[in-house]
Structure formats: C-alpha cells, structure tokens
Motif scaffolding. Structure first.
Motif, PDB file in Angstrom:
ATOM      1  N   PRO A   1       0.801  -1.224   0.000  1.00  0.00           N
ATOM      2  CA  PRO A   1       0.000   0.000   0.000  1.00  0.00           C
ATOM      3  C   PRO A   1       0.836   1.278   0.000  1.00  0.00           C
ATOM      4  O   PRO A   1       0.352   2.320  -0.458  1.00  0.00           O
ATOM      5  CB  PRO A   1      -0.836  -0.109   1.276  1.00  0.00           C
ATOM      6  CG  PRO A   1      -0.148  -1.101   2.134  1.00  0.00           C
ATOM      7  CD  PRO A   1       0.545  -2.045   1.196  1.00  0.00           C
TER       8      PRO A   1
ATOM      9  N   ASP B   1      -1.791   2.690  -2.655  1.00  0.00           N
ATOM     10  CA  ASP B   1      -3.042   2.973  -1.958  1.00  0.00           C
ATOM     11  C   ASP B   1      -3.019   4.390  -1.386  1.00  0.00           C
ATOM     12  O   ASP B   1      -2.509   4.637  -0.289  1.00  0.00           O
ATOM     13  CB  ASP B   1      -3.248   1.941  -0.840  1.00  0.00           C
ATOM     14  CG  ASP B   1      -4.603   2.044  -0.173  1.00  0.00           C
ATOM     15  OD1 ASP B   1      -5.220   3.134  -0.184  1.00  0.00           O
ATOM     16  OD2 ASP B   1      -5.057   1.020   0.386  1.00  0.00           O
TER      17      ASP B   1
ATOM     18  N   TRP C   1      -4.758   4.852   2.154  1.00  0.00           N
ATOM     19  CA  TRP C   1      -3.965   4.305   3.249  1.00  0.00           C
ATOM     20  C   TRP C   1      -2.776   5.222   3.536  1.00  0.00           C
ATOM     21  O   TRP C   1      -2.470   5.526   4.681  1.00  0.00           O
ATOM     22  CB  TRP C   1      -3.488   2.889   2.900  1.00  0.00           C
ATOM     23  CG  TRP C   1      -2.730   2.228   4.006  1.00  0.00           C
ATOM     24  CD1 TRP C   1      -3.244   1.562   5.080  1.00  0.00           C
ATOM     25  CD2 TRP C   1      -1.305   2.173   4.139  1.00  0.00           C
ATOM     26  NE1 TRP C   1      -2.243   1.096   5.881  1.00  0.00           N
ATOM     27  CE2 TRP C   1      -1.027   1.462   5.324  1.00  0.00           C
ATOM     28  CE3 TRP C   1      -0.247   2.658   3.383  1.00  0.00           C
ATOM     29  CZ2 TRP C   1       0.263   1.215   5.769  1.00  0.00           C
ATOM     30  CZ3 TRP C   1       1.047   2.414   3.830  1.00  0.00           C
ATOM     31  CH2 TRP C   1       1.292   1.698   4.998  1.00  0.00           C
TER      32      TRP C   1
END
Length: 146
Positions: free
Chosen positions: A41, A45, A48
């Motif tokens: 991540p 991401d 996140w």
C-alpha cells in the motif's frame, strides 16, 4: 545514443556527468508494481498513505534505481559492461510528481584479480529530487576492457 569506445585507462577519477530531469508518474509506479508484484500500500493505496507519516504514495526504491541507471545509460560502450551495484541506499522517498536528476562520478579504478585484460571502474550515482535533496545513492561497478 552514440557508440563510444573507452578502455580502462580512458576513465579518469573525478570525471562527472549529470542528466536532465525526469518526472515520476503514477503510471511508472503502477507498471513497476505489475512487473515486480510489489503492490504494497505504500506505493499504490492513496487513502492508506494519507494516514501515514509520509502522507502520500511513494515510488518503489527499485523503480528509482532502474530509472536512474537508465538515465545514465546514454552512451553504448562495447568495452564496458555493468558488473553490478553496491551500497544502494534509499535516502528519501520519491513521490508521484517529483522530478529526479542523476549525477555520476568516477570514484575508483582497480585491477581485475584474475584478468589482465580488464579492470573495474566504480561510479558513484546520486539521485536528487527537484529540491536538490539526495533521494538515492549507489555505486555502479563496470567491468572494462584494457
């Protein structure tokens, strides 16, 4: 690209070269994640990452190594071959939208322990972001014909 023919004796300790800039994109990161399988991540991401101390996605260190090496590979020297990389350090994160430049300096030369027809040339490769901060450093070792 041009072809040059530099032998071991042609390399001078202290000689330097610097590339133009290259901006790191989201596409770079996604392609690298797909090629390597590294979908952590930290790289892909955004939500996140927003909750992490670095606040945004960071490029893979191996992506920046790959791009930096490619940026310094402007000349083809059939007498020199990449032997490997030492002391790779990921010093600061690189984010989407950062522009990197690469500087390379010949820092060492030594004989090959078993071949009289070749030697090793060390090149310190330093990658900086748009703010002049060093983000990555490594030593690129070349095996060079005499």
């Amino acid at each position: 690209m041009q072809t040059v023919s530099r032998s071991f004796t042609d390399f001078e300790i202290g000689e330097t070269r610097t590339t133009t800039g290259r901006t790191i994109t989201e596409a770079d990161i996604v392609l690298h994640a797909g090629q390597t399988g590294d979908w952590f991540p930290h790289h892909v991401d955004a939500e996140w990452c927003a909750g992490q101390p670095f606040g945004q996605r960071i490029a893979h260190g191996t992506l920046i190594v790959s791009i930096a090496v490619g940026m310094t590979a402007g000349d083809i020297n059939p007498r020199a071959f990449s032997y490997g990389y030492d002391k790779i350090r990921f010093i600061r994160p690189v984010h989407i939208g950062d522009t990197i430049t690469v500087s390379a300096e010949i820092t060492g030369k030594r004989d090959h322990p078993r071949r009289d027809d070749a030697g090793f040339v060390d090149e310190l490769v330093t990658v900086a972001n748009q703010d002049g901060e060093t983000v990555l450093a490594l030593t690129h070792i070349y095996l060079v014909e005499r």
